[in-house]
Structure formats: structure tokens, C-alpha cells
Design an enzyme around this catalytic site. Structure first.
Site, PDB file in Angstrom:
ATOM      1  CG  HIS A 190      -2.101  -0.924   0.995  1.00 55.63           C
ATOM      2  ND1 HIS A 190      -1.984  -2.293   1.080  1.00 55.63           N
ATOM      3  CD2 HIS A 190      -3.376  -0.667   0.642  1.00 55.63           C
ATOM      4  CE1 HIS A 190      -3.150  -2.838   0.808  1.00 55.63           C
ATOM      5  NE2 HIS A 190      -4.011  -1.880   0.533  1.00 55.63           N
ATOM      6  CB  SER A 202      -3.796   3.878  -4.471  1.00 60.35           C
ATOM      7  OG  SER A 202      -3.873   2.617  -3.859  1.00 60.35           O
ATOM      8  CD  GLU A 204      -9.166   3.166  -3.286  1.00 59.62           C
ATOM      9  OE1 GLU A 204      -9.837   2.225  -3.703  1.00 59.62           O
ATOM     10  OE2 GLU A 204      -8.045   3.011  -2.740  1.00 59.62           O
ATOM     11  CG  PHE A 209      -1.835   5.491   8.615  1.00 62.35           C
ATOM     12  CD1 PHE A 209      -2.112   5.114   9.912  1.00 62.35           C
ATOM     13  CD2 PHE A 209      -2.824   6.124   7.875  1.00 62.35           C
ATOM     14  CE1 PHE A 209      -3.355   5.361  10.476  1.00 62.35           C
ATOM     15  CE2 PHE A 209      -4.063   6.393   8.429  1.00 62.35           C
ATOM     16  CZ  PHE A 209      -4.335   6.001   9.724  1.00 62.35           C
TER      17      PHE A 209
END
Length: 171
Positions: free
Chosen positions: A65, A82, A85, A117
Site C-alpha cells: 500500500h 489508490s 481514493e 499507514f
């Protein structure tokens, strides 16, 4: 769901592999559990495969991620999903002060946990994300790994919904 159940493995993984950031192995393993009764069943199977993976596989998934709020063009591994988002939460339009705060919290989080995170940004705004980053810095590593997997499950559910809607629109 009937259409999903008739896909060959390559097409299934092509469509649903991106639910899990750079980790098509989740979809590959879920494929063998077809037929799926409905979207919720398919999502439960994928979640089960993610959670039963080895610690190393789970850590690789987490580390796949992207760091939140990186400046555009800096992260060549950022997937379209991503990027979209993060933009939905305003992370592509930070003030210099907000960017500095994200940078500091990202650095502290990475130093403590060794992972990026992760939060389902489509269900948050930048203020909530910053508050969660601060709060979750208090977690122990095991709790934070489980929290990251929970957030990945939320992200996957939203991505699955989008993929299924696109399939429906295309038919």
C-alpha cells in the site's frame, strides 16, 4: 454473480486481483472457492484468504500500500485506484502545513511499525485520517497489523463493489 462464476481464472484475477493492492494472490486463492452465492460470499472468501495467509504474505500486502498524501508523480507504484481514493479524501490538494503534518505522522508511523499507514480513505476526510494516524501511533505492533488488515478489507469491499458495477454496466 452468475457472470463472475463463469469467468476463467485469468480473467477473474485480472478483474478482482486489484481489490488487494499489488497482491493478486488473494483473488487467485479465492477463485478455487467458486461458485460464489453472491458478492458478500465472494468478499468473505477473499477476506478469509487474506487473513489465513502467512505473516510474510500479510506483511507484503500491507507494505504494497502507498504512503498517504505523497505528492503526485513521486510514487510510481501508486495504482489508479489508490490515486483516485486518495483524491476523494482531498489528499491530492493539501496545504503546505497539512502536507508537513502528514509527512511527520507518516515518518513517525513508519519508524514505529515499519509499514505504511493504511486507512480506507474513501470513508474518511483528511481531518479524520490525521486524527487516526495520531491515535493509532499508540497501538502496539500486533494491534496495528490487525487494524491495517481490517482497513484493507474495507478498501477491498469498496473496490469489489466498483468492479461489479462496471461489469453490470458493461452487460
Amino acid at each position: 454473480m452468475a457472470r463472475v462464476n463463469t469467468l476463467d481464472e485469468a480473467r477473474f484475477v485480472e478483474l478482482f486481483g486489484p481489490m488487494y493492492e499489488h497482491s493478486p494472490w488473494v483473488a487467485e486463492r479465492a477463485f478455487d472457492h467458486r461458485p460464489f452465492a453472491d458478492a458478500a460470499h465472494m468478499l468473505r472468501v477473499m477476506d478469509h484468504e487474506m487473513r489465513r495467509a502467512t505473516d510474510g504474505e500479510q506483511m507484503a500486502l500491507i507494505r504494497a500500500h502507498p504512503e498517504l498524501a505523497r505528492r503526485a508523480g513521486v510514487d510510481p507504484t501508486l495504482t489508479d485506484a489508490s490515486a483516485t481514493e486518495q483524491a476523494s479524501a482531498g489528499l491530492d490538494r493539501l496545504t503546505p502545513e497539512e502536507f508537513a503534518r502528514f509527512r511527520a505522522l507518516n515518518d513517525a508511523y513508519a519508524a514505529k511499525f515499519g509499514i505504511p499507514f493504511i486507512i480506507c480513505v474513501r470513508l474518511a476526510d483528511k481531518e479524520r485520517i490525521l486524527a487516526e494516524m495520531q491515535r493509532r501511533l499508540e497501538h502496539d505492533p500486533d494491534t496495528e497489523i490487525q487494524t491495517a488488515l481490517d482497513e484493507i478489507a474495507r478498501i477491498a469491499a469498496l473496490r469489489q463493489d466498483g468492479i461489479l458495477r462496471q461489469m453490470e454496466d458493461a452487460s
